[in-house]
Design a protein around this motif. Sequence first.
Motif, short mmCIF file in Angstrom:
data_model
loop_
_atom_site.label_atom_id
_atom_site.label_comp_id
_atom_site.label_asym_id
_atom_site.label_seq_id
_atom_site.Cartn_x
_atom_site.Cartn_y
_atom_site.Cartn_z
N ALA A 207 0.78 -1.19 0.04
CA ALA A 207 -0.13 -0.19 0.07
C ALA A 207 0.83 1.27 0.00
O ALA A 207 2.02 1.21 0.60
N GLN A 208 0.41 2.19 -0.60
CA GLN A 208 1.13 3.59 -0.60
C GLN A 208 -0.23 4.80 -0.84
O GLN A 208 -0.94 4.66 -1.14
N GLY A 209 0.02 5.81 0.32
CA GLY A 209 -0.68 6.69 0.39
C GLY A 209 -2.28 6.38 0.48
O GLY A 209 -2.37 5.88 1.81
N ALA A 210 -3.15 6.44 -0.24
CA ALA A 210 -4.43 5.98 -0.16
C ALA A 210 -4.94 4.94 -0.86
O ALA A 210 -6.07 4.62 -1.30
N ARG A 211 -3.97 4.04 -1.39
CA ARG A 211 -4.23 3.01 -2.21
C ARG A 211 -3.41 1.61 -1.68
O ARG A 211 -2.53 1.85 -1.34
N ILE A 212 -4.33 0.64 -1.90
CA ILE A 212 -4.02 -0.70 -1.58
C ILE A 212 -3.76 -1.49 -2.57
O ILE A 212 -4.54 -1.75 -3.43
N VAL A 213 -2.69 -2.42 -2.83
CA VAL A 213 -2.59 -3.35 -3.94
C VAL A 213 -2.91 -4.76 -3.21
O VAL A 213 -2.42 -5.15 -2.24
N ASP A 214 -3.94 -5.39 -3.95
CA ASP A 214 -4.31 -6.85 -3.31
C ASP A 214 -3.38 -7.99 -4.09
O ASP A 214 -2.42 -7.74 -4.63
N ALA A 215 -3.72 -9.06 -3.50
CA ALA A 215 -2.97 -10.35 -3.74
C ALA A 215 -2.81 -10.61 -5.35
O ALA A 215 -2.09 -11.32 -5.87
N ASP A 216 -3.76 -10.05 -5.99
CA ASP A 216 -4.13 -10.22 -7.46
C ASP A 216 -3.30 -9.04 -8.32
O ASP A 216 -3.58 -9.05 -9.62
N GLY A 217 -2.71 -8.22 -7.56
CA GLY A 217 -2.18 -6.91 -8.20
C GLY A 217 -3.20 -6.00 -8.36
O GLY A 217 -2.97 -4.87 -9.41
#
Length: 435
Positions: A29-39
Amino acid sequence: MSHALIRRRRAVVSDGVGMFAGDTTAVSAQGARIVDADGRELIDFAGGIGVMNVGHCHPEVVAAISAQAQRLLHACIHVATYEPYVELCEALVRLLPHGGPTKAMLVNSGAEAVENAVKIARQATGRSAIVCFEGAFHGRTLLGMSLTAKSAYKRGCGPFAPEIYRVPFPSAFREGRSEDALVAEHLRRFEERFVLGPVPAEHVAAVIIEPVQGEGGFVVAPPDYLRGLAEICTRHGILLVLDEVQTGFCRTGRWAAFEHAGVVPDLSTWAKSMGGGLPIGAVLGRAEVMDAARPGTIGGTYGGNPVACAAALATLRVMEREDLNARAAEIGSMVRARFERLRQEHDVVGDVRGLGAMMAIELCHDRDPARPATEVTAAAVARCRAQGVLVITAGAFGNIIRVLSPLVISNAELERGLEVIGSSVADAAKELATP
């Protein structure tokens, strides 16, 4: 990948550890965004339940964690005094004075802060009873759960701690009355309970209240009510404890939500966004109250861990430098305007409420608070997640959509998230319309 991770979780993690956002996963995650396990990227409107005010992995916070981890990981404040603990307490009492000389203690979580605040209040007053509120959430420890109102979190967990007394929380939407009438009636009934209710005022050590109820549905305590409550407490020698675990550190546009009402508590509890993502909390209070606790009766092995202290100090520096109080007020205005428009367009949106960047909508059939639209809410938040916006619910009936986005969110991300919430509510309401 997400499905595989969820399968692994179900195999080894207790089902009692709730999943509030479906099968959502997180890898980075960075800032206000999350990256899930599927990208897949998600705009984060949950903020780890109000933790990530300065955003995920803020570079200054990460650097402070790394630097401190190379110097001292743990010593225990009861065994050896280390500077990060003292420096953080100095920063907290500077930012959040409690009407004169102020002291602090550090813990690991909001629930621990509440537990220790109650112990301090009981020792300072020599009394045992604690008054709390309907709709309250103060944690999942035994005492925290005793103070918490949400029955879904309490099933099968009793017996609970004794000497806990609960009173109604003023809610203009639920009670259908003007704020002035609401405040006068609730204050009268509150004090009346000391005569007609189960506990006299001289037995009450403290009243604990959230300035804005979190899990209870973002219900804002009217400023006049908080001021009246403070006056009643002072008159009866009762300590006022304000739980700022979710509301604190710029979330409402002030360092403390109680500043909006112009009240000064005797004690206050803090956690969540204080550590920039690491677990840390605090109790603050008037020095003479804090010092009433006997040595050894408060604290714990990990409370004020040096790495968590370093993260918190960096987090506070970012909040001050970037003026996140002003940003929270700006975010709150944008969210409120969009939610008010949604309420005008759809009868399922019964209420828009909150303070600063702590905003929510309550979904009810025909705007009737007695008819919570729980199924519409669940469908709407699922649609949001499918469109890349992570939101969670609140309230006893799960019919409230709350916004706790990082305060560093860009206007474009905020607008996109609000657009998705609006269309998701509209589509879910249409699909599940009552005959």
